[in-house]
Design an enzyme around this catalytic site. Structure first.
Site, PDB file in Angstrom:
ATOM      1  N   HIS A  86       0.694  -1.258  -0.002  1.00  0.00           N
ATOM      2  CA  HIS A  86      -0.029  -0.074  -0.019  1.00  0.00           C
ATOM      3  C   HIS A  86       0.856   1.140  -0.005  1.00  0.00           C
ATOM      4  O   HIS A  86       1.894   1.445   0.931  1.00  0.00           O
ATOM      5  CB  HIS A  86      -0.760   0.023   1.289  1.00  0.00           C
ATOM      6  N   HIS A 121     -10.079   1.830  -6.334  1.00  0.00           N
ATOM      7  CA  HIS A 121      -9.388   2.361  -7.211  1.00  0.00           C
ATOM      8  C   HIS A 121      -8.523   1.517  -7.881  1.00  0.00           C
ATOM      9  O   HIS A 121      -8.483   0.314  -7.528  1.00  0.00           O
ATOM     10  CB  HIS A 121      -8.347   3.477  -6.550  1.00  0.00           C
TER      11      HIS A 121
END
Length: 273
Positions: A60, A115
């Site tokens: 991430h 996303h």
């Protein structure tokens, strides 16, 4: 038995907002703890079913989120960026199974914090005419090395997205999407229990799972959120401008495609302040 874990944060129970996911977010430290604990639950499940070598890739943002001093000592941790294979750094043909923790739906689909790789730049990514999000593309990378993706955790809609590519995958649903920044979350203890249970089940049935692969050559279309981002990506000599928002390229394998996609995103991001 050797296990690869790619860990994202948006699909973690209790994570619903940029305050959780952004490095400067006021609640980011809490999200890091929740993420680390869900990864630990996955590790526990894998160990229960005989895993002896576990590699976790922090996948991430800055890729420096997992709290290493709280991570179970049985696992080794890949931290930092940039990395050639980004969310899949470390994967190769020596692994027996891949696990995806804290994943989310693709850009433009319903799902918490949806996303595709970069919420600031990417509108869609199509490979051979099929739209993929992070789950699908990362599963293809694992498939290139002959590694089946046997487990994923995240919201209910991510679980639905995952089975369109890997029908028999074990899914740990830790929250239900209400909208892009709202979800009904399981208590962290319950979420970890489900992840632990499903991870163990995934490894016990891995031999019935096939790697996710598609036919080559690959035609890849990357569509951006505005024309300026596409202008930057068009500088690359390997792409062709397809529409005001999109570029495309052809490739012989998913690893080359993955690296080109990541490169185009970095080029587009360079235009943003």
């Amino acid at each position: 038995m050797k296990v690869f874990i790619s860990a994202d944060i948006e699909g973690v129970s209790g994570v619903v907002d940029r305050e959780h996911t952004a490095r400067e977010g006021k609640e980011h430290e809490l999200a890091r703890k929740l993420m680390t604990c869900e990864v630990n639950a996955c590790i526990e499940g894998a160990l229960q079913e005989g895993a002896r070598e576990i590699v976790v890739n922090d996948s991430h943002g800055t890729m420096r989120n997992i709290l290493q001093d709280h991570l179970f000592s049985e696992a080794e941790l890949i931290l930092g960026s940039p990395k050639k294979l980004a969310m899949m750094e470390g994967i190769d043909e020596t692994f027996d199974a891949a696990f995806f923790v804290g994943y989310h739906t693709r850009m433009g689909a319903n799902g918490i914090l949806n996303h595709t790789f970069s919420g600031r730049t990417i509108k869609s990514i199509l490979i051979n005419g099929v739209e993929y999000g992070e789950f699908g593309i990362n599963a293809l990378v694992a498939g290139y090395y002959g590694v089946p993706v046997v487990f994923v955790s995240g919201c209910d809609l991510l679980a639905n997205e995952a089975v369109t590519y890997v029908p028999n995958i074990q899914r740990a649903v830790v929250k239900k999407t209400i909208n892009r920044t709202s979800a009904q979350n399981l208590h962290p203890i319950k979420a970890r229990s489900i992840i632990r249970e499903k991870s163990a089940a995934a490894l016990s049935t891995k031999d019935s799972m096939s790697p996710f692969v598609i036919d080559t050559p690959l035609t890849v279309q990357v569509e951006f959120l505005n024309t300026g981002l596409a202008d930057a990506a068009e500088i690359s000599p390997v792409v062709e401008r397809l529409t005001p928002l999109a570029v495309n390229f052809t490739s012989n394998d998913i690893i080359e495609s993955y690296r080109l996609i990541r490169s185009l995103i970095m080029m587009a991001n360079s235009t943003l302040s």
